[in-house]
Design an enzyme around this catalytic site. Structure first.
Site, PDB file in Angstrom:
ATOM      1  N   TYR A  36     152.168  54.977  -4.265  1.00  0.00           N
ATOM      2  CA  TYR A  36     152.844  54.393  -5.417  1.00  0.00           C
ATOM      3  C   TYR A  36     152.884  55.357  -6.611  1.00  0.00           C
ATOM      4  CZ  TYR A  36     152.671  49.779  -3.172  1.00  0.00           C
ATOM      5  OH  TYR A  36     152.837  48.716  -2.323  1.00  0.00           O
TER       6      TYR A  36
ATOM      7  N   LYS B  19     144.334  54.361   8.477  1.00  0.00           N
ATOM      8  CA  LYS B  19     145.181  54.741   9.613  1.00  0.00           C
ATOM      9  C   LYS B  19     144.832  56.186   9.974  1.00  0.00           C
ATOM     10  CE  LYS B  19     148.468  53.599  12.537  1.00  0.00           C
ATOM     11  NZ  LYS B  19     148.143  52.666  13.648  1.00  0.00           N
TER      12      LYS B  19
ATOM     13  N   ASP C 225     146.754  48.273  11.183  1.00  0.00           N
ATOM     14  CA  ASP C 225     147.515  47.359  12.033  1.00  0.00           C
ATOM     15  C   ASP C 225     146.594  46.375  12.749  1.00  0.00           C
ATOM     16  OD1 ASP C 225     146.637  49.743  13.155  1.00  0.00           O
ATOM     17  OD2 ASP C 225     148.153  49.794  14.718  1.00  0.00           O
TER      18      ASP C 225
ATOM     19  N   ASP D  47     148.112  46.322  -0.758  1.00  0.00           N
ATOM     20  CA  ASP D  47     149.190  45.493  -1.273  1.00  0.00           C
ATOM     21  C   ASP D  47     149.702  44.555  -0.181  1.00  0.00           C
ATOM     22  OD1 ASP D  47     151.239  44.437  -2.759  1.00  0.00           O
ATOM     23  OD2 ASP D  47     152.326  46.308  -3.035  1.00  0.00           O
TER      24      ASP D  47
ATOM     25  N   ASP E 174     148.548  40.187   0.479  1.00  0.00           N
ATOM     26  CA  ASP E 174     149.566  39.134   0.489  1.00  0.00           C
ATOM     27  C   ASP E 174     149.519  38.352   1.794  1.00  0.00           C
ATOM     28  OD1 ASP E 174     150.420  39.710  -2.015  1.00  0.00           O
ATOM     29  OD2 ASP E 174     152.478  40.195  -1.484  1.00  0.00           O
TER      30      ASP E 174
END
Length: 351
Positions: A142, A189, A221, A245, A249
């Site tokens: 970001y 990851k 994942d 992020d 959610d």
């Protein structure tokens, strides 16, 4: 205690849910003999409309001079639907996090006994879930270099992390785990990304400083899958900005509604407390938005000041409202739905 609180209502339903958190906080202040000085300031689309900037210097000065920030939500469809917009509400949020040094986003996910059957997941999957994500908030993709080349036909976003950024977030994760179930999961990851390998080796090197904490390392994942299979197997999870992020959610709906989960963004000096939901512009002014997440964010704010009894009083009022069906339409399930302001009034009166 005398508290100066910056009040950033933002856009959409932000002002409506913030109003309810103010009611509840004022009720707490009266009950426990505190004094709160609210300091309103502009941010998001509202600030763009007023001064052309989503996080004005005046707003920053108010935040810096306060003991904490209570924040609503930002975002507006006219920016979402315009890829060419040069100034966006979300830029203000990123700027605020960076300038205030809010590097650790604390997002709890827990269940409410009266709402176990309202979750999209089966009761037996979620019962007992009580986990916390610590999402790194001021680094990663970001904030990395981004742009276009090849006459706009190729786009790039660079993900960059320093070891120091990982260490300070992981330190908070280890410390939090020591106060809870002493389990820490590092989400990465590392089989693909170099930044994830840095995360993993940094956390591995810190393990010896916290010998009581059981540490696991899982690919993002796999965690995304396990969150809907066995969320109650997790305690504290730490991860980078983008992964955090998305995963938080996903985790938020375990409780039954995104309108229920609070969060805190912490740094070295000041904390910002906000609901995890967005600005929900379709509901603006309709008095239907669920204020519980914002109210529970206020509870986290009091607890961050060391006022545990005050935070518990808010949580008890919320649990009582949920069990008695004093809820907005997202939780009414065909029964009587109360308005946003009615829920806020009920909580304040019961405190």
């Amino acid at each position: 205690m005398k508290l100066n609180i910056a009040l950033l209502a933002g856009d959409g339903i932000g002002p409506e849910v913030i109003d309810q958190a103010v009611k509840v906080s004022d009720a707490i202040a009266k009950k426990f003999n505190h004094e709160i000085n609210w300091k309103p300031a502009l941010t998001g689309a509202a600030a763009i409309d007023a001064v052309g900037e989503p996080y004005p210097d005046e707003t920053h000065d108010i935040c810096v001079a306060s003991d904490a920030v209570l924040f609503g939500a930002i975002g507006h469809p006219r920016f979402d639907n315009d890829p060419s917009a040069k100034v966006r509400p979300e830029q203000g949020l990123l700027k605020m996090r960076k300038k205030l040094g809010l590097f650790a986003n604390v997002r709890p996910t827990f269940t409410f006994p009266s709402l176990l059957d309202k979750s999209p997941l089966k009761r037996e999957r979620i019962e007992g879930t009580d986990l916390v994500f610590l999402r790194e908030l001021t680094g990663g993709i970001y904030f990395g270099e981004k742009g276009r080349r090849d006459e706009g036909e190729t786009a790039f976003d660079n993900c960059v992390y320093t070891r120091a950024e990982v260490q300070r977030l992981a330190k908070k994760g280890f410390e939090l785990a020591m106060t809870r179930g002493k389990k820490l999961c590092c989400v990465d990851k590392a089989n693909v990304l170099e930044t994830s390998r840095l995360w993993r080796e940094t956390v591995q090197a810190m393990e010896k400083e916290y010998p009581e904490v059981e540490v696991s390392y899982e690919f993002v994942d796999a965690v995304a899958m396990r969150l809907v299979q066995w969320p109650n197997s997790y305690d504290v999870l730490i991860t980078e900005n983008l992964f955090g992020d998305i995963l938080t959610d996903e985790a938020s709906v375990i409780s039954g509604s995104m309108g229920l989960m609070p969060s805190a963004s912490l740094g070295s000096d000041i904390g910002l407390f906000e609901p995890i939901h967005g600005s929900y512009p379709q509901a603006t002014g309709l008095n239907i938005a669920n204020p519980m997440a914002t109210v529970l964010s206020a509870a986290m704010m009091f607890e961050n000041f060391g006022l545990q009894e005050e935070g518990k009083a808010i949580r008890d009022a919320v649990n009582s409202a949920l069990s008695k069906g004093i809820v907005t339409e997202d939780l009414a399930d065909g029964g009587k739905a109360f308005g946003t302001s009615e829920v806020g009034d009920w909580l304040a009166e019961n405190i």
